[in-house]
Design a protein around this motif. Structure first.
Motif, PDB file in Angstrom:
ATOM      1  N   ASN A  17     -13.832  -9.510  -0.590  1.00  8.07           N
ATOM      2  CA  ASN A  17     -14.142  -9.276  -2.030  1.00  8.07           C
ATOM      3  C   ASN A  17     -12.665  -8.246  -2.527  1.00  8.07           C
ATOM      4  OD1 ASN A  17     -16.690 -10.018  -2.423  1.00  8.07           O
ATOM      5  ND2 ASN A  17     -17.328  -8.279  -1.170  1.00  8.07           N
ATOM      6  N   ASP A  18     -11.804  -7.883  -1.478  1.00 11.14           N
ATOM      7  CA  ASP A  18     -10.538  -7.235  -2.129  1.00 11.14           C
ATOM      8  C   ASP A  18      -9.732  -7.933  -2.969  1.00 11.14           C
ATOM      9  OD1 ASP A  18      -8.276  -5.660  -2.129  1.00 11.14           O
ATOM     10  OD2 ASP A  18      -8.834  -4.315  -0.617  1.00 11.14           O
ATOM     11  N   GLU A  19      -9.045  -7.671  -4.048  1.00 11.24           N
ATOM     12  CA  GLU A  19      -8.623  -8.643  -4.993  1.00 11.24           C
ATOM     13  C   GLU A  19      -7.173  -8.652  -4.540  1.00 11.24           C
ATOM     14  OE1 GLU A  19      -9.069  -7.525  -8.926  1.00 11.24           O
ATOM     15  OE2 GLU A  19     -11.467  -8.380  -8.941  1.00 11.24           O
ATOM     16  N   ARG A  20      -6.806  -7.801  -3.500  1.00 13.69           N
ATOM     17  CA  ARG A  20      -5.271  -7.557  -3.065  1.00 13.69           C
ATOM     18  C   ARG A  20      -5.184  -8.701  -1.945  1.00 13.69           C
ATOM     19  NH1 ARG A  20      -4.839  -2.766  -0.587  1.00 13.69           N
ATOM     20  NH2 ARG A  20      -2.542  -2.580  -0.422  1.00 13.69           N
ATOM     21  N   ILE A  21      -6.148  -9.345  -1.537  1.00 11.61           N
ATOM     22  CA  ILE A  21      -5.613 -10.459  -0.352  1.00 11.61           C
ATOM     23  C   ILE A  21      -6.261 -11.806  -1.081  1.00 11.61           C
ATOM     24  CG2 ILE A  21      -7.960  -9.771   0.618  1.00 11.61           C
ATOM     25  CD1 ILE A  21      -6.386 -10.430   3.488  1.00 11.61           C
ATOM     26  N   GLU A  22      -5.437 -12.695  -0.473  1.00 11.88           N
ATOM     27  CA  GLU A  22      -5.843 -14.021  -0.893  1.00 11.88           C
ATOM     28  C   GLU A  22      -5.526 -14.894   0.644  1.00 11.88           C
ATOM     29  OE1 GLU A  22      -5.122 -16.130  -4.459  1.00 11.88           O
ATOM     30  OE2 GLU A  22      -5.449 -14.501  -5.555  1.00 11.88           O
ATOM     31  N   TYR A  23      -6.270 -16.003   0.543  1.00  9.64           N
ATOM     32  CA  TYR A  23      -6.140 -17.035   1.732  1.00  9.64           C
ATOM     33  C   TYR A  23      -5.502 -18.360   1.371  1.00  9.64           C
ATOM     34  CZ  TYR A  23      -9.190 -13.134   3.207  1.00  9.64           C
ATOM     35  OH  TYR A  23      -9.589 -11.755   3.556  1.00  9.64           O
ATOM     36  N   ILE A  24      -4.656 -18.677   2.679  1.00  5.28           N
ATOM     37  CA  ILE A  24      -3.994 -19.871   2.383  1.00  5.28           C
ATOM     38  C   ILE A  24      -4.469 -20.831   3.552  1.00  5.28           C
ATOM     39  CG2 ILE A  24      -1.725 -21.421   1.990  1.00  5.28           C
ATOM     40  CD1 ILE A  24      -2.357 -19.783  -0.405  1.00  5.28           C
ATOM     41  N   PRO A  25      -5.019 -22.269   3.493  1.00  4.20           N
ATOM     42  CA  PRO A  25      -5.308 -22.886   4.665  1.00  4.20           C
ATOM     43  C   PRO A  25      -4.177 -23.182   5.375  1.00  4.20           C
ATOM     44  CG  PRO A  25      -6.375 -23.804   2.795  1.00  4.20           C
ATOM     45  CD  PRO A  25      -5.549 -22.742   2.288  1.00  4.20           C
ATOM     46  N   ASN A  77       0.799  -1.465  -0.041  1.00  9.61           N
ATOM     47  CA  ASN A  77       0.065   0.067  -0.085  1.00  9.61           C
ATOM     48  C   ASN A  77       0.824   1.269  -0.048  1.00  9.61           C
ATOM     49  OD1 ASN A  77      -2.717   1.204  -0.077  1.00  9.61           O
ATOM     50  ND2 ASN A  77      -2.548   1.719   2.153  1.00  9.61           N
ATOM     51  N   GLY A  78       2.097   1.193  -0.826  1.00  7.91           N
ATOM     52  CA  GLY A  78       2.726   2.199  -0.911  1.00  7.91           C
ATOM     53  C   GLY A  78       4.065   2.439   0.177  1.00  7.91           C
ATOM     54  N   PHE A  79       3.849   1.710   0.994  1.00  6.41           N
ATOM     55  CA  PHE A  79       4.927   1.625   2.139  1.00  6.41           C
ATOM     56  C   PHE A  79       6.440   0.959   1.574  1.00  6.41           C
ATOM     57  CE2 PHE A  79       1.291   1.847   5.005  1.00  6.41           C
ATOM     58  CZ  PHE A  79       1.625   2.891   5.971  1.00  6.41           C
ATOM     59  N   SER A  80       7.246   1.488   1.976  1.00  5.35           N
ATOM     60  CA  SER A  80       8.636   0.871   1.825  1.00  5.35           C
ATOM     61  C   SER A  80       8.579  -0.313   2.916  1.00  5.35           C
ATOM     62  CB  SER A  80       9.845   1.855   2.046  1.00  5.35           C
ATOM     63  OG  SER A  80      10.023   2.333   3.267  1.00  5.35           O
ATOM     64  N   TYR A 109      -6.718  -7.633  11.394  1.00  7.04           N
ATOM     65  CA  TYR A 109      -7.574  -6.563  10.465  1.00  7.04           C
ATOM     66  C   TYR A 109      -7.569  -5.241  11.195  1.00  7.04           C
ATOM     67  CZ  TYR A 109     -11.601  -4.520   8.274  1.00  7.04           C
ATOM     68  OH  TYR A 109     -12.320  -3.926   7.497  1.00  7.04           O
ATOM     69  N   ASP A 110      -7.532  -4.984  12.309  1.00 10.65           N
ATOM     70  CA  ASP A 110      -7.641  -3.685  13.140  1.00 10.65           C
ATOM     71  C   ASP A 110      -6.247  -2.936  13.362  1.00 10.65           C
ATOM     72  OD1 ASP A 110     -10.352  -4.062  13.535  1.00 10.65           O
ATOM     73  OD2 ASP A 110     -10.319  -4.922  15.537  1.00 10.65           O
ATOM     74  N   THR A 111      -5.196  -3.813  13.060  1.00 11.32           N
ATOM     75  CA  THR A 111      -4.060  -3.231  13.419  1.00 11.32           C
ATOM     76  C   THR A 111      -2.984  -3.086  12.167  1.00 11.32           C
ATOM     77  OG1 THR A 111      -2.713  -4.921  13.943  1.00 11.32           O
ATOM     78  CG2 THR A 111      -3.888  -3.629  15.703  1.00 11.32           C
ATOM     79  N   VAL A 112      -3.485  -4.103  10.919  1.00  7.69           N
ATOM     80  CA  VAL A 112      -2.273  -3.982  10.037  1.00  7.69           C
ATOM     81  C   VAL A 112      -3.379  -4.016   8.631  1.00  7.69           C
ATOM     82  CG1 VAL A 112      -0.890  -5.396   8.810  1.00  7.69           C
ATOM     83  CG2 VAL A 112      -0.777  -5.655  11.183  1.00  7.69           C
ATOM     84  N   LEU A 113      -4.100  -4.658   8.408  1.00  7.69           N
ATOM     85  CA  LEU A 113      -4.735  -5.021   7.069  1.00  7.69           C
ATOM     86  C   LEU A 113      -5.505  -3.939   6.877  1.00  7.69           C
ATOM     87  CD1 LEU A 113      -5.935  -8.746   7.255  1.00  7.69           C
ATOM     88  CD2 LEU A 113      -3.985  -7.749   6.284  1.00  7.69           C
ATOM     89  N   LEU A 114      -6.341  -3.060   7.754  1.00  6.25           N
ATOM     90  CA  LEU A 114      -7.149  -1.883   7.317  1.00  6.25           C
ATOM     91  C   LEU A 114      -6.372  -0.640   7.347  1.00  6.25           C
ATOM     92  CD1 LEU A 114      -9.916  -0.553   6.887  1.00  6.25           C
ATOM     93  CD2 LEU A 114     -10.283  -1.140   9.436  1.00  6.25           C
ATOM     94  N   PRO A 115      -5.755  -0.423   8.514  1.00  7.40           N
ATOM     95  CA  PRO A 115      -5.195   0.906   8.791  1.00  7.40           C
ATOM     96  C   PRO A 115      -3.784   1.102   7.858  1.00  7.40           C
ATOM     97  CG  PRO A 115      -4.854  -0.401  10.661  1.00  7.40           C
ATOM     98  CD  PRO A 115      -5.712  -1.276   9.906  1.00  7.40           C
ATOM     99  N   LEU A 116      -2.939   0.156   7.708  1.00  8.46           N
ATOM    100  CA  LEU A 116      -1.693   0.190   6.992  1.00  8.46           C
ATOM    101  C   LEU A 116      -2.089  -0.178   5.570  1.00  8.46           C
ATOM    102  CD1 LEU A 116       0.653  -1.168   9.708  1.00  8.46           C
ATOM    103  CD2 LEU A 116      -0.101   1.099   9.265  1.00  8.46           C
ATOM    104  N   LEU A 117      -2.527  -1.407   5.310  1.00  7.49           N
ATOM    105  CA  LEU A 117      -2.684  -1.810   3.938  1.00  7.49           C
ATOM    106  C   LEU A 117      -4.019  -1.461   3.069  1.00  7.49           C
ATOM    107  CD1 LEU A 117      -1.025  -5.408   4.717  1.00  7.49           C
ATOM    108  CD2 LEU A 117       0.131  -3.320   3.822  1.00  7.49           C
ATOM    109  N   GLY A 118      -4.924  -0.733   3.969  1.00  5.54           N
ATOM    110  CA  GLY A 118      -6.171  -0.282   3.355  1.00  5.54           C
ATOM    111  C   GLY A 118      -6.907  -1.556   2.682  1.00  5.54           C
ATOM    112  N   ILE A 119      -7.072  -2.477   3.485  1.00  3.50           N
ATOM    113  CA  ILE A 119      -7.692  -3.624   2.965  1.00  3.50           C
ATOM    114  C   ILE A 119      -8.966  -3.610   3.812  1.00  3.50           C
ATOM    115  CG2 ILE A 119      -8.336  -6.222   2.765  1.00  3.50           C
ATOM    116  CD1 ILE A 119      -5.256  -6.464   2.142  1.00  3.50           C
TER     117      ILE A 119
END
Length: 405
Positions: A336-344, A256-259, A321-331
């Protein structure tokens, strides 16, 4: 009290069961699917997806009617047989590492509506509507809802005794699983088992929230027709200690634009970070997270362990989700966000490393699996876990059992 009923199951004849049953349709790659359809005329895949090569070109209505017609063809050709009377089944799956044993029965829509069958996952309305239309058009279901019940000494003893009987099925599959099925048909056994579940106040859905919601919707729309089978949906009931709960790990396509350096600095606000370098590290307990980024594995230890007043706020998937995915990565939309996928979580963390190293994904996160008590506590409090929080086994073979509507 939980109400279960026996039902007049439709199932493959014993000589064909190993050829008929299959994994979930979505588990097959295109190449696997084409091979099974080409070389195995008895595979239930022919029923699930008739006219496979042209399926994308036909309407849903025609596809569902095609499923119904193909299913009838299988019955007409003697691939399936129908029980003479309502029965229960005891079903066992042996994998390389686990043995799962449970009861196949009809469970009550009324219990589902009254929250005696409890839920821990949210549903997507379009998927509920889709499967409801599928049930309405095809007139059958072959995917039971996986439901857990509290461990029960009497039921455990009955299961151990029943497994000494001759099974109606005893076969292996190409993924090296062994399957056995016993029929419970005597009036005495059926009454006893029904009574055992009447003494259980609550059941919990482990897997199949969309299926149960679709069965409820179909009941609401068609109950005026007087079809008693709509009052129940097929379930695979298993003791809560006998389910295997894995996490779902996350892989993200970009930062999401971060180095790398800025992202690590931001993470340090909520986590103690330890560089594990090339060690294939995964979390060892709750409030721990693994991360793979730029060729390195990292251990992330949440600084505010157990400090949330909310039960949901202490769930690892929600914390991420609350600390990383939403505030930092914008997910924002985990479904439905195509930037994330899931691995069992049953897949090796090496899979995440490989996917990130190939360049399509930038970072991977590994979680610690929830346990059954955490899931039940959330369900008891009418709380919903984030999407893709749990991957739960066993998985029922498609085509093994059919509940007709």
């Amino acid at each position: 009290m939980a109400k279960i009923i026996p039902f007049k199951a439709v199932r493959p004849t014993p000589d064909k069961v190993a050829l008929v049953t299959c994994r979930n349709y979505d588990d097959y790659s295109s190449a696997e699917l084409a091979a099974w359809l080409s070389f195995n005329p008895y595979s239930f895949l022919h029923v699930i997806h008739p006219a496979y090569m042209y399926s994308q070109k036909i309407t849903l209505d025609k596809r569902f009617k095609g499923v119904a017609h193909k299913y009838q063809d299988f019955k007409d050709d003697g691939v399936f047989m129908t029980e003479d009377q309502p029965v229960y089944f005891l079903y066992e799956i042996q994998t390389k590492t686990e043995i799962f044993t449970g009861i196949v029965a009809g469970t009550s829509i009324e219990d589902y509506k009254n929250n005696r069958i409890k839920k821990h996952e949210d549903t997507l309305q379009y998927r509920v509507e889709y499967f409801k239309d599928y049930l309405h058009q095809t007139g059958f279901n072959t995917e039971p809802v996986l439901i857990t019940y509290p461990d029960n000494i009497q039921i455990n003893e009955w299961i151990a005794k029943k497994k000494k009987d001759q099974p109606v099925y005893n076969y292996s599959t190409t993924n090296k699983e062994k399957h056995q099925l016993w029929k419970v048909e005597s009036a005495e056994e059926i009454h006893w088992l029904t009574q055992q579940f009447e003494d259980i106040p609550e059941l919990y859905i482990a897997d199949g929230h969309h299926r149960s919601a679709s069965a409820e919707l179909l009941y609401d729309e068609d109950k005026h027709l007087g079809n008693e089978n709509l009052n129940y949906f097929m379930s695979f009931l298993i003791a809560e200690s006998n389910v295997k709960i894995y996490e779902y790990n996350r892989i993200i396509r970009d930062l999401n634009g971060f180095s790398r350096e800025d992202f690590l600095e931001k993470l340090s606000e909520h986590f103690i970070i330890k560089d594990k370098e090339q060690e294939l590290w995964k979390p060892q307990s709750k409030f721990e997270f693994g991360m793979y980024l730029d060729g390195h594995f990292y251990a992330l230890f949440y600084k505010q362990q157990g400090m949330s007043e909310s039960m949901l706020g202490n769930l690892d998937a929600q914390i991420l989700y609350d600390t990383v995915l939403l505030p930092l990565l914008g997910i924002e939309d985990l479904r439905n966000d195509e930037r994330i996928e899931y691995i069992p979580g049953k897949q090796s963390v090496a899979t995440i490393k490989e996917l990130v190293d190939e360049g399509e994904f930038e970072v991977g996160f590994m979680l610690y699996a929830s346990d059954i008590n955490e899931i039940k506590a959330l369900a008891d409090n009418n709380l919903i876990m984030p999407p893709k929080s749990t991957y739960i086994e066993p998985k029922f073979r498609s085509g093994l059992m059919v509940y007709e509507l």
